[in-house]
Design a protein around this motif. Structure first.
Motif, PDB file in Angstrom:
ATOM      1  N   THR A  30       0.857  -1.286  -0.097  1.00 35.06           N
ATOM      2  CA  THR A  30       0.163   0.060  -0.048  1.00 35.06           C
ATOM      3  C   THR A  30       0.883   1.317   0.071  1.00 35.06           C
ATOM      4  O   THR A  30       0.568   2.321  -0.125  1.00 35.06           O
ATOM      5  N   ILE A  31       2.211   1.062   0.169  1.00 37.72           N
ATOM      6  CA  ILE A  31       3.011   2.286   0.042  1.00 37.72           C
ATOM      7  C   ILE A  31       3.211   3.069  -1.261  1.00 37.72           C
ATOM      8  O   ILE A  31       3.528   2.508  -2.028  1.00 37.72           O
ATOM      9  N   ARG A  32       2.800   4.273  -1.189  1.00 40.01           N
ATOM     10  CA  ARG A  32       2.985   5.202  -2.346  1.00 40.01           C
ATOM     11  C   ARG A  32       4.260   5.984  -2.318  1.00 40.01           C
ATOM     12  O   ARG A  32       4.978   6.482  -3.324  1.00 40.01           O
ATOM     13  N   VAL A  33       4.621   6.627  -1.323  1.00 36.29           N
ATOM     14  CA  VAL A  33       5.634   7.205  -0.992  1.00 36.29           C
ATOM     15  C   VAL A  33       6.707   6.986   0.250  1.00 36.29           C
ATOM     16  O   VAL A  33       5.781   6.736   1.436  1.00 36.29           O
ATOM     17  N   THR A  34       7.844   6.992   0.191  1.00 42.58           N
ATOM     18  CA  THR A  34       8.674   6.656   1.493  1.00 42.58           C
ATOM     19  C   THR A  34       9.550   7.940   1.481  1.00 42.58           C
ATOM     20  O   THR A  34      10.425   8.460   0.417  1.00 42.58           O
ATOM     21  N   GLY A  35       9.875   8.588   2.905  1.00 40.93           N
ATOM     22  CA  GLY A  35      10.688   9.750   2.809  1.00 40.93           C
ATOM     23  C   GLY A  35      11.583   9.859   3.979  1.00 40.93           C
ATOM     24  O   GLY A  35      11.071   9.060   4.890  1.00 40.93           O
ATOM     25  N   TRP A  36      12.565  10.486   4.123  1.00 42.01           N
ATOM     26  CA  TRP A  36      13.264  10.609   5.487  1.00 42.01           C
ATOM     27  C   TRP A  36      13.071  12.069   5.729  1.00 42.01           C
ATOM     28  O   TRP A  36      13.315  13.087   4.697  1.00 42.01           O
ATOM     29  N   TYR A  37      12.953  12.284   6.967  1.00 38.24           N
ATOM     30  CA  TYR A  37      12.757  13.786   7.261  1.00 38.24           C
ATOM     31  C   TYR A  37      13.951  13.713   8.659  1.00 38.24           C
ATOM     32  O   TYR A  37      14.299  12.731   8.978  1.00 38.24           O
ATOM     33  N   ARG A  38      13.893  15.086   8.884  1.00 35.86           N
ATOM     34  CA  ARG A  38      14.832  15.342  10.077  1.00 35.86           C
ATOM     35  C   ARG A  38      14.560  16.465  11.036  1.00 35.86           C
ATOM     36  O   ARG A  38      13.722  17.282  10.186  1.00 35.86           O
ATOM     37  N   GLU A  46      11.916  18.618   8.929  1.00 33.30           N
ATOM     38  CA  GLU A  46      11.623  18.707   7.360  1.00 33.30           C
ATOM     39  C   GLU A  46      12.045  17.670   6.619  1.00 33.30           C
ATOM     40  O   GLU A  46      12.681  16.914   7.021  1.00 33.30           O
ATOM     41  N   LEU A  47      11.625  17.741   5.382  1.00 35.67           N
ATOM     42  CA  LEU A  47      11.965  16.819   4.412  1.00 35.67           C
ATOM     43  C   LEU A  47      13.472  16.731   3.903  1.00 35.67           C
ATOM     44  O   LEU A  47      13.874  17.862   3.624  1.00 35.67           O
ATOM     45  N   VAL A  48      13.812  15.464   3.855  1.00 35.38           N
ATOM     46  CA  VAL A  48      15.410  15.688   3.448  1.00 35.38           C
ATOM     47  C   VAL A  48      15.286  14.892   2.017  1.00 35.38           C
ATOM     48  O   VAL A  48      15.931  15.528   1.156  1.00 35.38           O
ATOM     49  N   ALA A  49      14.695  13.728   2.148  1.00 41.29           N
ATOM     50  CA  ALA A  49      14.317  13.301   0.580  1.00 41.29           C
ATOM     51  C   ALA A  49      13.331  12.143   0.647  1.00 41.29           C
ATOM     52  O   ALA A  49      12.875  11.497   1.710  1.00 41.29           O
ATOM     53  N   ALA A  50      12.728  12.067  -0.622  1.00 42.43           N
ATOM     54  CA  ALA A  50      11.419  10.953  -0.537  1.00 42.43           C
ATOM     55  C   ALA A  50      11.509  10.341  -2.271  1.00 42.43           C
ATOM     56  O   ALA A  50      12.380  10.924  -3.188  1.00 42.43           O
ATOM     57  N   ILE A  51      11.085   9.179  -1.923  1.00 43.13           N
ATOM     58  CA  ILE A  51      11.040   8.249  -3.208  1.00 43.13           C
ATOM     59  C   ILE A  51       9.751   7.744  -3.531  1.00 43.13           C
ATOM     60  O   ILE A  51       8.988   7.225  -2.462  1.00 43.13           O
ATOM     61  N   ASN A  58      13.245  13.207  -4.729  1.00 40.95           N
ATOM     62  CA  ASN A  58      13.255  14.538  -4.805  1.00 40.95           C
ATOM     63  C   ASN A  58      13.999  14.751  -3.413  1.00 40.95           C
ATOM     64  O   ASN A  58      14.038  13.955  -2.385  1.00 40.95           O
ATOM     65  N   TYR A  59      14.745  15.727  -3.525  1.00 44.37           N
ATOM     66  CA  TYR A  59      15.776  16.088  -2.286  1.00 44.37           C
ATOM     67  C   TYR A  59      15.579  17.421  -1.923  1.00 44.37           C
ATOM     68  O   TYR A  59      15.257  18.520  -2.537  1.00 44.37           O
ATOM     69  N   ALA A  60      15.662  17.809  -0.679  1.00 44.94           N
ATOM     70  CA  ALA A  60      15.878  18.992   0.008  1.00 44.94           C
ATOM     71  C   ALA A  60      17.271  19.810  -0.695  1.00 44.94           C
ATOM     72  O   ALA A  60      18.405  19.063  -0.905  1.00 44.94           O
ATOM     73  N   ASP A  61      17.011  20.982  -0.923  1.00 43.31           N
ATOM     74  CA  ASP A  61      18.279  21.720  -1.497  1.00 43.31           C
ATOM     75  C   ASP A  61      19.640  21.576  -0.768  1.00 43.31           C
ATOM     76  O   ASP A  61      20.804  21.617  -1.069  1.00 43.31           O
ATOM     77  N   THR A  68      21.855  10.402  -0.869  1.00 43.71           N
ATOM     78  CA  THR A  68      21.246   9.594  -1.928  1.00 43.71           C
ATOM     79  C   THR A  68      19.939   8.702  -1.169  1.00 43.71           C
ATOM     80  O   THR A  68      20.471   7.814  -0.382  1.00 43.71           O
ATOM     81  N   ILE A  69      18.796   8.766  -1.755  1.00 46.89           N
ATOM     82  CA  ILE A  69      17.867   7.911  -1.264  1.00 46.89           C
ATOM     83  C   ILE A  69      17.697   6.807  -2.286  1.00 46.89           C
ATOM     84  O   ILE A  69      17.843   6.943  -3.383  1.00 46.89           O
TER      85      ILE A  69
END
Length: 118
Positions: A30-38, A46-51, A58-61, A68-69
């Motif tokens: 059921t997962i559509r997106v997974t992200g790393w936050y900090r 804040e969002l760091v990276a998501a796939i 996408n990555y935070a600037d 790398t995710i």
């Protein structure tokens, strides 16, 4: 339901590397997106990276070119998402959280501490 467990945090000197892992279990289909936050002390999360499930990233600037995710969805029962962090800076110090989202839900992991010393 989806359950997330992060690992791989620790203490590293500036310029060093760490790899964080997020292991998702349960209804991983059921997962559509997974992200790393900090979240650093006194700051907002804040969002760091998501796939996404179809591989869009996408990555935070602030981490582009350094982090790398990636994912490993080869197993049917565990979905792994990694965050390779290179050229770490003291300002990368934070608790890093994994989040998985699907239709009408999102789930967070417990977080893992990353500390970068100068």
């Amino acid at each position: 339901q989806v359950h997330l467990v992060e690992s791989g945090g620790g203490l590293v000197q500036a310029g060093g590397s760490l790899r964080l892992s997020c292991a998702a279990s349960g209804s991983i289909f059921t997962i559509r997106v997974t992200g790393w936050y900090r979240q650093a002390p006194g700051k907002q999360r804040e969002l760091v990276a998501a796939i996404t499930s179809d591989g869009r990233i996408n990555y935070a600037d602030s981490v582009k070119g350094r982090f790398t995710i990636s994912r490993d969805n080869a197993k049917n029962t565990v979905y792994l998402v990694y965050l390779q962090m290179n050229s770490l800076k003291p300002e990368d110090t934070a608790v890093y959280y994994c989040k998985a989202g699907g239709y009408r839900y999102e789930t967070w992991g417990q977080g893992t501490q990353v500390t970068v010393s100068s």
